[in-house]
Design a protein around this motif. Sequence first.
Motif, PDB file in Angstrom:
ATOM      1  N   ALA A  97       1.782  50.266   8.914  1.00  0.00           N
ATOM      2  CA  ALA A  97       2.648  49.281   9.570  1.00  0.00           C
ATOM      3  C   ALA A  97       2.820  49.516  11.064  1.00  0.00           C
ATOM      4  O   ALA A  97       2.999  48.569  11.833  1.00  0.00           O
ATOM      5  N   MET A  98       2.795  50.761  11.481  1.00  0.00           N
ATOM      6  CA  MET A  98       3.030  51.058  12.896  1.00  0.00           C
ATOM      7  C   MET A  98       1.748  50.968  13.724  1.00  0.00           C
ATOM      8  O   MET A  98       1.778  51.188  14.931  1.00  0.00           O
ATOM      9  N   GLY A  99       0.650  50.659  13.063  1.00  0.00           N
ATOM     10  CA  GLY A  99      -0.656  50.688  13.722  1.00  0.00           C
ATOM     11  C   GLY A  99      -0.716  49.787  14.946  1.00  0.00           C
ATOM     12  O   GLY A  99       0.056  48.846  15.082  1.00  0.00           O
ATOM     13  N   PHE A 100      -1.638  50.071  15.799  1.00  0.00           N
ATOM     14  CA  PHE A 100      -1.795  49.297  17.029  1.00  0.00           C
ATOM     15  C   PHE A 100      -3.267  49.292  17.415  1.00  0.00           C
ATOM     16  O   PHE A 100      -4.085  49.973  16.784  1.00  0.00           O
ATOM     17  N   ASN A 101      -3.595  48.536  18.437  1.00  0.00           N
ATOM     18  CA  ASN A 101      -5.007  48.325  18.771  1.00  0.00           C
ATOM     19  C   ASN A 101      -5.440  49.011  20.056  1.00  0.00           C
ATOM     20  O   ASN A 101      -6.492  48.696  20.609  1.00  0.00           O
ATOM     21  N   TYR A 102      -4.653  49.946  20.543  1.00  0.00           N
ATOM     22  CA  TYR A 102      -4.973  50.644  21.781  1.00  0.00           C
ATOM     23  C   TYR A 102      -6.390  51.221  21.700  1.00  0.00           C
ATOM     24  O   TYR A 102      -6.818  51.683  20.643  1.00  0.00           O
ATOM     25  N   ASN A 103      -7.097  51.182  22.823  1.00  0.00           N
ATOM     26  CA  ASN A 103      -8.473  51.709  22.872  1.00  0.00           C
ATOM     27  C   ASN A 103      -9.436  50.890  22.011  1.00  0.00           C
ATOM     28  O   ASN A 103     -10.505  51.374  21.637  1.00  0.00           O
ATOM     29  N   GLY A 104      -9.019  49.658  21.655  1.00  0.00           N
ATOM     30  CA  GLY A 104      -9.901  48.837  20.822  1.00  0.00           C
ATOM     31  C   GLY A 104     -10.076  49.385  19.415  1.00  0.00           C
ATOM     32  O   GLY A 104     -11.081  49.125  18.762  1.00  0.00           O
ATOM     33  N   LYS A 105      -9.081  50.134  18.954  1.00  0.00           N
ATOM     34  CA  LYS A 105      -9.156  50.659  17.587  1.00  0.00           C
ATOM     35  C   LYS A 105      -8.691  49.580  16.615  1.00  0.00           C
ATOM     36  O   LYS A 105      -7.701  48.892  16.865  1.00  0.00           O
ATOM     37  N   LEU A 106      -9.383  49.462  15.524  1.00  0.00           N
ATOM     38  CA  LEU A 106      -9.086  48.400  14.557  1.00  0.00           C
ATOM     39  C   LEU A 106      -8.299  48.986  13.395  1.00  0.00           C
ATOM     40  O   LEU A 106      -8.500  50.139  13.014  1.00  0.00           O
ATOM     41  N   ASP A 141     -11.342  39.840  14.765  1.00  0.00           N
ATOM     42  CA  ASP A 141      -9.866  39.797  14.740  1.00  0.00           C
ATOM     43  C   ASP A 141      -9.312  40.274  16.080  1.00  0.00           C
ATOM     44  O   ASP A 141      -8.365  39.720  16.620  1.00  0.00           O
ATOM     45  N   TYR A 142      -9.919  41.315  16.590  1.00  0.00           N
ATOM     46  CA  TYR A 142      -9.451  41.915  17.842  1.00  0.00           C
ATOM     47  C   TYR A 142      -9.589  40.929  19.000  1.00  0.00           C
ATOM     48  O   TYR A 142      -8.780  40.903  19.914  1.00  0.00           O
ATOM     49  N   PHE A 143     -10.628  40.090  18.936  1.00  0.00           N
ATOM     50  CA  PHE A 143     -10.881  39.130  20.008  1.00  0.00           C
ATOM     51  C   PHE A 143     -10.171  37.784  19.783  1.00  0.00           C
ATOM     52  O   PHE A 143     -10.198  36.931  20.660  1.00  0.00           O
ATOM     53  N   ALA A 144      -9.566  37.621  18.609  1.00  0.00           N
ATOM     54  CA  ALA A 144      -9.109  36.281  18.204  1.00  0.00           C
ATOM     55  C   ALA A 144      -8.095  35.662  19.159  1.00  0.00           C
ATOM     56  O   ALA A 144      -8.017  34.441  19.272  1.00  0.00           O
TER      57      ALA A 144
END
Length: 418
Positions: A374-383, A407-410
């Motif tokens: 739940a706390m995850g995030f996308n820093y550094n382009g991590k999926l 998804d990251y680019f959406a």
Amino acid sequence: MAEKKLPFTKEQLEEIIKEYPTPFHIYDEAAIRSNARRLLAAFSWAPEYKEYFAVKATPNPSILKILREEGIGADCSSLPELLLSEMAGITGENIIFSSNDTPAAEFQAAKKIGAIINLDDISHIEYLEKHAGLPDIVSFRYNPGPLMQSGNTIIGYPEEAKYGFTKAQIFEGYRILKEKGVKRFGIHTMVISNELNPDCFIGTANMMFDLIVEIKQQLGINMEFVNFGGGIGIPYKPEQEAVDLEYVGQGIKKLYEEKIVANGLHPLRICMECGRMITGPYGYLVSKVLHKKETYKNYVGLDACMANLMRPALYGSYHHITVVGKENLPLDHVYDVTGSLCENNDKFAIDRALPVIDIGDTVVIHDTGAHGFAMGFNYNGKLRSAELLLQPNGEVKMIRRAETVADYFATLELPKEN
Ligand SMILES: *Cc1c(COP(=O)(O)O)cnc(C)c1O
């Protein structure tokens, strides 16, 4: 002692990894269900008991649905959390909307859904009335402020928390609600987090029962429910002890009889909104060792990173690590277990004694069922990873796929060609 066992064998896990590449979180449904039953049983003495699962801990409708089937509702603090709860079939007053710094649109959505609204501040009475209208039932979050003690147990440092009404505001707030014609009232507090001392929870109940009696005496209000919030800790470390729920239940029962029943305030619904203790111990982050590195320290690099589990990096929290198939080897190596972020905090463990680790080993990080994915995030382009459910029949179901680059680019607006 908290036993750190896995709910699957090495062979079963290898089969799962064949179908679902690492990293992923996997949740043990049977264990979640039996733990939920244990909690409800500890409060079966109460005229009515309701647990609202803090959705932020594991915001996945498949998990919420399992909890709903066990009689558990949802504690939400945003519009997406309200919608997730509805997707899981949790509706109306089975939802408590316990938010702070709340936008008008979210109060409107909560009111429309018929959720119980728990206000964080006295100024929100007017704000709620203006933007959504006052519902039939309103609850306030109480912040007891400094030096509140119950017996010898100090229950947190509430004066440092941004949440809740002061004691004077609580009385003024209920007076205003009464004047405005509100007929049903609840009261809430949450002054501890990840606490393992069971007496703290009994101390919170003691404080709240006294307050409910005082509110009755001063304002003639019969409280419909009290919500003690979440905050029941889990034994992240093997040497820690889980909270004895039965002991907490019986301690609160005794106070209920002494204070609530004796003052003619029975029946009072007892509520909680635990997240961590409901799912935390029953989730596992499964990862593979990509690299080993020997410099000034010995490093083991996983294919998971703090985007999958923030707690060690954010709070320095301990999460137990099992190297699958090496459970019985001596812990005669010391490693820093890292992820791949360009951020030196990105370590799941520092100076951890572990068995010898080889590239390709499967590493399981324990107690990731709450405040993990739940706390995850996308820093550094991590999926973000997939979430899997280990069902009671042993079959595994994917309940959230892994994010893709698409998804990251959406959400991007791409620059026009120049
Ligand atoms: C986070 C939170 C909870 C759940 O806390 P746990 O430590 O997961 O039990 C409950 N209520 C509120 C208002 C919260 O912010």
